[in-house]
Design a protein around this motif. Structure first.
Motif, PDB file in Angstrom:
ATOM      1  N   VAL A 162       0.854  -1.196   0.000  1.00 17.06           N
ATOM      2  CA  VAL A 162       0.000   0.000   0.000  1.00 17.06           C
ATOM      3  C   VAL A 162       0.892   1.250   0.000  1.00 17.06           C
ATOM      4  O   VAL A 162       1.801   1.367   0.821  1.00 17.06           O
ATOM      5  CB  VAL A 162      -0.930   0.003   1.231  1.00 17.06           C
ATOM      6  CG1 VAL A 162      -1.758   1.290   1.280  1.00 17.06           C
ATOM      7  CG2 VAL A 162      -1.851  -1.211   1.197  1.00 17.06           C
ATOM      8  N   LYS A 163       0.631   2.135  -0.940  1.00 15.91           N
ATOM      9  CA  LYS A 163       1.549   3.253  -1.205  1.00 15.91           C
ATOM     10  C   LYS A 163       1.884   4.073   0.037  1.00 15.91           C
ATOM     11  O   LYS A 163       3.046   4.409   0.285  1.00 15.91           O
ATOM     12  CB  LYS A 163       0.951   4.170  -2.286  1.00 15.91           C
ATOM     13  CG  LYS A 163       1.929   5.249  -2.774  1.00 15.91           C
ATOM     14  CD  LYS A 163       1.328   6.086  -3.900  1.00 15.91           C
ATOM     15  CE  LYS A 163       1.271   5.295  -5.178  1.00 15.91           C
ATOM     16  NZ  LYS A 163       0.704   6.081  -6.301  1.00 15.91           N
ATOM     17  N   VAL A 164       0.879   4.378   0.863  1.00 15.31           N
ATOM     18  CA  VAL A 164       1.141   5.205   2.043  1.00 15.31           C
ATOM     19  C   VAL A 164       2.083   4.479   3.011  1.00 15.31           C
ATOM     20  O   VAL A 164       2.961   5.091   3.616  1.00 15.31           O
ATOM     21  CB  VAL A 164      -0.172   5.636   2.744  1.00 15.31           C
ATOM     22  CG1 VAL A 164      -0.924   4.448   3.318  1.00 15.31           C
ATOM     23  CG2 VAL A 164       0.115   6.639   3.854  1.00 15.31           C
ATOM     24  N   SER A 165       1.936   3.145   3.126  1.00 15.05           N
ATOM     25  CA  SER A 165       2.830   2.374   3.993  1.00 15.05           C
ATOM     26  C   SER A 165       4.225   2.259   3.376  1.00 15.05           C
ATOM     27  O   SER A 165       5.234   2.274   4.088  1.00 15.05           O
ATOM     28  CB  SER A 165       2.260   0.971   4.240  1.00 15.05           C
ATOM     29  OG  SER A 165       1.094   1.040   5.023  1.00 15.05           O
ATOM     30  N   TYR A 166       4.280   2.135   2.053  1.00 15.78           N
ATOM     31  CA  TYR A 166       5.565   2.089   1.335  1.00 15.78           C
ATOM     32  C   TYR A 166       6.384   3.334   1.660  1.00 15.78           C
ATOM     33  O   TYR A 166       7.598   3.280   1.840  1.00 15.78           O
ATOM     34  CB  TYR A 166       5.276   2.013  -0.168  1.00 15.78           C
ATOM     35  CG  TYR A 166       6.483   1.859  -1.073  1.00 15.78           C
ATOM     36  CD1 TYR A 166       6.913   0.587  -1.461  1.00 15.78           C
ATOM     37  CD2 TYR A 166       7.169   2.964  -1.571  1.00 15.78           C
ATOM     38  CE1 TYR A 166       7.991   0.434  -2.316  1.00 15.78           C
ATOM     39  CE2 TYR A 166       8.256   2.816  -2.422  1.00 15.78           C
ATOM     40  CZ  TYR A 166       8.663   1.549  -2.794  1.00 15.78           C
ATOM     41  OH  TYR A 166       9.742   1.398  -3.632  1.00 15.78           O
ATOM     42  N   GLU A 167       5.667   4.476   1.767  1.00 16.91           N
ATOM     43  CA  GLU A 167       6.352   5.745   2.064  1.00 16.91           C
ATOM     44  C   GLU A 167       6.587   5.921   3.570  1.00 16.91           C
ATOM     45  O   GLU A 167       7.618   6.434   3.990  1.00 16.91           O
ATOM     46  CB  GLU A 167       5.531   6.914   1.504  1.00 16.91           C
ATOM     47  CG  GLU A 167       5.521   6.930  -0.029  1.00 16.91           C
ATOM     48  CD  GLU A 167       4.382   7.744  -0.620  1.00 16.91           C
ATOM     49  OE1 GLU A 167       3.550   8.271   0.156  1.00 16.91           O
ATOM     50  OE2 GLU A 167       4.322   7.845  -1.864  1.00 16.91           O
ATOM     51  N   GLN A 168       5.637   5.477   4.401  1.00 14.27           N
ATOM     52  CA  GLN A 168       5.750   5.632   5.859  1.00 14.27           C
ATOM     53  C   GLN A 168       6.766   4.664   6.463  1.00 14.27           C
ATOM     54  O   GLN A 168       7.374   4.953   7.488  1.00 14.27           O
ATOM     55  CB  GLN A 168       4.396   5.372   6.541  1.00 14.27           C
ATOM     56  CG  GLN A 168       3.380   6.482   6.431  1.00 14.27           C
ATOM     57  CD  GLN A 168       2.031   6.068   7.043  1.00 14.27           C
ATOM     58  OE1 GLN A 168       1.810   4.898   7.353  1.00 14.27           O
ATOM     59  NE2 GLN A 168       1.139   7.029   7.207  1.00 14.27           N
ATOM     60  N   LYS A 169       6.923   3.497   5.839  1.00 10.33           N
ATOM     61  CA  LYS A 169       7.704   2.412   6.453  1.00 10.33           C
ATOM     62  C   LYS A 169       8.792   1.892   5.501  1.00 10.33           C
ATOM     63  O   LYS A 169       8.776   0.715   5.089  1.00 10.33           O
ATOM     64  CB  LYS A 169       6.771   1.278   6.878  1.00 10.33           C
ATOM     65  CG  LYS A 169       5.735   1.713   7.932  1.00 10.33           C
ATOM     66  CD  LYS A 169       4.728   0.624   8.201  1.00 10.33           C
ATOM     67  CE  LYS A 169       3.837   0.959   9.394  1.00 10.33           C
ATOM     68  NZ  LYS A 169       3.049   2.168   9.246  1.00 10.33           N
ATOM     69  N   PRO A 170       9.762   2.753   5.144  1.00  9.75           N
ATOM     70  CA  PRO A 170      10.807   2.321   4.205  1.00  9.75           C
ATOM     71  C   PRO A 170      11.662   1.179   4.743  1.00  9.75           C
ATOM     72  O   PRO A 170      12.148   0.346   3.972  1.00  9.75           O
ATOM     73  CB  PRO A 170      11.644   3.588   3.996  1.00  9.75           C
ATOM     74  CG  PRO A 170      11.383   4.432   5.204  1.00  9.75           C
ATOM     75  CD  PRO A 170       9.965   4.144   5.592  1.00  9.75           C
ATOM     76  N   PHE A 171      11.836   1.105   6.052  1.00 10.34           N
ATOM     77  CA  PHE A 171      12.683   0.046   6.598  1.00 10.34           C
ATOM     78  C   PHE A 171      12.024  -1.324   6.456  1.00 10.34           C
ATOM     79  O   PHE A 171      12.690  -2.329   6.218  1.00 10.34           O
ATOM     80  CB  PHE A 171      13.034   0.326   8.062  1.00 10.34           C
ATOM     81  CG  PHE A 171      13.837   1.590   8.250  1.00 10.34           C
ATOM     82  CD1 PHE A 171      14.751   1.997   7.291  1.00 10.34           C
ATOM     83  CD2 PHE A 171      13.670   2.366   9.376  1.00 10.34           C
ATOM     84  CE1 PHE A 171      15.495   3.148   7.453  1.00 10.34           C
ATOM     85  CE2 PHE A 171      14.405   3.541   9.542  1.00 10.34           C
ATOM     86  CZ  PHE A 171      15.318   3.928   8.586  1.00 10.34           C
ATOM     87  N   THR A 182      10.518  -8.597  -4.433  1.00  8.97           N
ATOM     88  CA  THR A 182      10.347  -7.376  -5.219  1.00  8.97           C
ATOM     89  C   THR A 182       9.171  -6.619  -4.617  1.00  8.97           C
ATOM     90  O   THR A 182       8.093  -7.197  -4.428  1.00  8.97           O
ATOM     91  CB  THR A 182      10.010  -7.722  -6.689  1.00  8.97           C
ATOM     92  OG1 THR A 182      11.027  -8.572  -7.200  1.00  8.97           O
ATOM     93  CG2 THR A 182       9.922  -6.455  -7.536  1.00  8.97           C
ATOM     94  N   VAL A 183       9.361  -5.336  -4.293  1.00 11.76           N
ATOM     95  CA  VAL A 183       8.315  -4.560  -3.613  1.00 11.76           C
ATOM     96  C   VAL A 183       7.897  -3.379  -4.483  1.00 11.76           C
ATOM     97  O   VAL A 183       8.728  -2.568  -4.881  1.00 11.76           O
ATOM     98  CB  VAL A 183       8.796  -4.046  -2.233  1.00 11.76           C
ATOM     99  CG1 VAL A 183       7.633  -3.439  -1.462  1.00 11.76           C
ATOM    100  CG2 VAL A 183       9.438  -5.167  -1.419  1.00 11.76           C
ATOM    101  N   THR A 184       6.597  -3.294  -4.774  1.00 12.41           N
ATOM    102  CA  THR A 184       6.052  -2.237  -5.637  1.00 12.41           C
ATOM    103  C   THR A 184       4.994  -1.446  -4.872  1.00 12.41           C
ATOM    104  O   THR A 184       4.089  -2.054  -4.274  1.00 12.41           O
ATOM    105  CB  THR A 184       5.392  -2.862  -6.885  1.00 12.41           C
ATOM    106  OG1 THR A 184       6.343  -3.688  -7.550  1.00 12.41           O
ATOM    107  CG2 THR A 184       4.876  -1.795  -7.846  1.00 12.41           C
ATOM    108  N   PRO A 185       5.097  -0.091  -4.864  1.00 12.55           N
ATOM    109  CA  PRO A 185       4.037   0.691  -4.198  1.00 12.55           C
ATOM    110  C   PRO A 185       2.733   0.603  -4.986  1.00 12.55           C
ATOM    111  O   PRO A 185       2.735   0.705  -6.213  1.00 12.55           O
ATOM    112  CB  PRO A 185       4.594   2.122  -4.201  1.00 12.55           C
ATOM    113  CG  PRO A 185       5.597   2.155  -5.308  1.00 12.55           C
ATOM    114  CD  PRO A 185       6.142   0.765  -5.448  1.00 12.55           C
ATOM    115  N   SER A 186       1.621   0.396  -4.280  1.00 11.73           N
ATOM    116  CA  SER A 186       0.325   0.197  -4.929  1.00 11.73           C
ATOM    117  C   SER A 186      -0.680   1.274  -4.523  1.00 11.73           C
ATOM    118  O   SER A 186      -0.718   1.661  -3.357  1.00 11.73           O
ATOM    119  CB  SER A 186      -0.222  -1.184  -4.538  1.00 11.73           C
ATOM    120  OG  SER A 186      -1.544  -1.356  -4.987  1.00 11.73           O
TER     121      SER A 186
END
Length: 454
Positions: A162-171, A182-186
């Motif tokens: 989920v895009k917001v989590s991809y940005e909030q939780k980079p670690f 492979t991780v893709t923001p959605s």
């Protein structure tokens, strides 16, 4: 008898079978439906999306116990049995006569209970000879767990986060990549459904429903891949029953009977796993334990949703499931309990709730973080935002016991740790956290859009 701070089971006491609560339900969960024909989905239809053995587990409403394969039990032994902890410090701080226990599922690198089902699903994918699997993840615990399981069995792993989590939780994202995923923001431009969602909701922060759509499309259009899901489905609740079975075994060692069991609720994996053997006793008339589901006020599917057939995903690619739902098009506010940002609820749990076997309540985000901080300062564990919903309710129930003088035994699920949630804790400490709650008008708009099923 003195109760130790941590009750541990020996490795040889770990459950050898998963428990299927549906076997004891008089009212079985309504079947998944083909969205085109509105007929119950068949094994053949589901096997295009899921692994064959997992489809069998998904559709089985009558087998009470499934043997856990030895290869899965061998992996479990790396981090299980998980401790059942008596929260002595919390009890003392609250000044309550209540006895509080929590089942701690954070003793593994994924930081949560999600590994219990990830390793099972990866095992069955490997057994089927597949190349890899696709999935979605919210806060990242499920994606992390699945990447660990895939690394163990040598499978490729594609995660839509989920895009917001991809940005909030980079670690969290980097842990997944460390394990080879492979991780893709959605939503992304990588899939047809992702492009459609972005066209309809430009600038969206995403949701689990969006990420599921992308992962399903990727799996069904890529040779040698299947889709796996970390919550909601019957098969996932089956695998997670190891939480409740271990909890019950630990309580039984000291002849402890719980009065209240509390779990946080997003799609239902942790809640369903924790309560399963206790719910089985309740269904068989052997117990009257109170079971409480706690969900975020920003995504209140149990407490404000509609019990109806709906798509499990935003792109409307999945079968229809009868569940408590806010509508598959509902995109919750970007709250920090990413693992609970799902528009629906497990069909099994929805049926149990509908039939009155458990209660549900919702709580605001800032209250959740107050409880999380209180718990961290008292019990020494930094809890995940998701788990902290259950912590909040356990504290509230313990306070009621203080008022009444009742010595109730409260058990809750501590689903994982919050070490990758420091952006959320920072916003809470800086007073920048808000409590976004959907309006009745907003929820009605999405409820009116639910599929019409006779």
């Amino acid at each position: 008898m003195d109760i130790p701070y941590k009750i541990y089971l020996e490795e040889n006491e770990m459950p050898k079978y998963w428990y299927n609560v549906r076997a004891d339900m008089k009212n079985k969960p309504a079947p998944l439906l083909n969205p085109g024909t509105h007929k119950p989905v068949t094994f053949e239809e589901l096997s295009h999306v899921f692994c064959d053995e997992l489809v069998k587990q998904e559709l089985d409403d009558t087998t009470a116990y499934f043997e856990i394969p030895e290869e899965i039990r061998a992996f479990y032994r790396m981090y299980r049995p998980a401790p059942l902890v008596r929260a002595y410090c919390l009890e003392e701080k609250l000044g309550t006569p209540a006895k509080i226990y929590y089942k701690f599922e954070g003793n593994n690198t994924s930081g949560s209970h999600k590994l219990n089902s990830a390793i099972a699903q990866a095992y069955y994918a490997k057994e089927q000879g597949l190349k890899g699997v696709t999935t979605e993840t919210g806060a990242g615990q499920w994606g992390t767990a699945l990447s660990m399981a895939c690394a163990y069995f040598g499978l490729d792993c594609k995660v839509y986060m989920v895009k917001v989590s991809y940005e909030q939780k980079p670690f969290r994202r980097e842990v997944m990549r460390t394990y080879g995923a492979t991780v893709t923001p959605s939503p992304s431009m990588e899939t047809e459904v992702g492009r459609r969602i972005l066209e309809r909701h430009p600038g969206t922060t995403g949701s689990l429903g969006c990420a599921i759509s992308e992962a399903v499309e990727k799996a069904t259009t890529t040779e040698g891949y299947r889709y796996v899901l970390g919550s909601v489905l019957n098969q996932v609740l089956l695998h997670q029953s190891i939480i409740g079975l271990e909890t019950k075994a630990a309580l039984d060692k000291y002849n402890i009977k719980p009065d209240i069991i509390i779990g946080c609720a997003g799609g239902g994996s942790n809640l369903g796993g924790l309560i399963s053997p206790f719910m089985g006793e309740k269904l068989r008339g052997e117990s009257d334990v109170r079971i409480i589901a706690i969900e975020p006020a920003s995504c209140p599917s149990f407490t404000r949703g509609t019990f109806a057939y709906d798509f499990c995903d935003t792109g409307m690619m999945t079968p229809l499931a009868k569940m408590y739902t806010l509508g598959s098009d509902f995109i919750p506010s970007p709250s920090h309990a990413g693992g609970l940002r799902y528009h629906g609820m497990s069909s099994t749990l929805s049926q149990l709730y509908h039939d009155g076997y458990m209660e549900a309540a919702s709580v605001n985000q800032t209250d959740v973080f107050k409880a999380a901080e209180y718990f961290a300062r008292t019990e020494g564990i930094l809890p995940a935002p998701e788990s902290s919903h259950a912590i909040y309710a356990a504290i509230e129930e313990a306070k009621k016991c203080k008022e009444t003088g009742e010595e109730k035994t409260i058990v809750f699920g501590l689903t994982g740790t919050g070490y990758f949630d420091m952006v959320a804790y920072e916003k809470f400490h800086d007073g920048k956290m808000d409590d976004t709650v959907p309006t009745d008008e907003e929820l009605k708009k999405y409820a009116d859009m639910l599929p019409k099923v006779e």
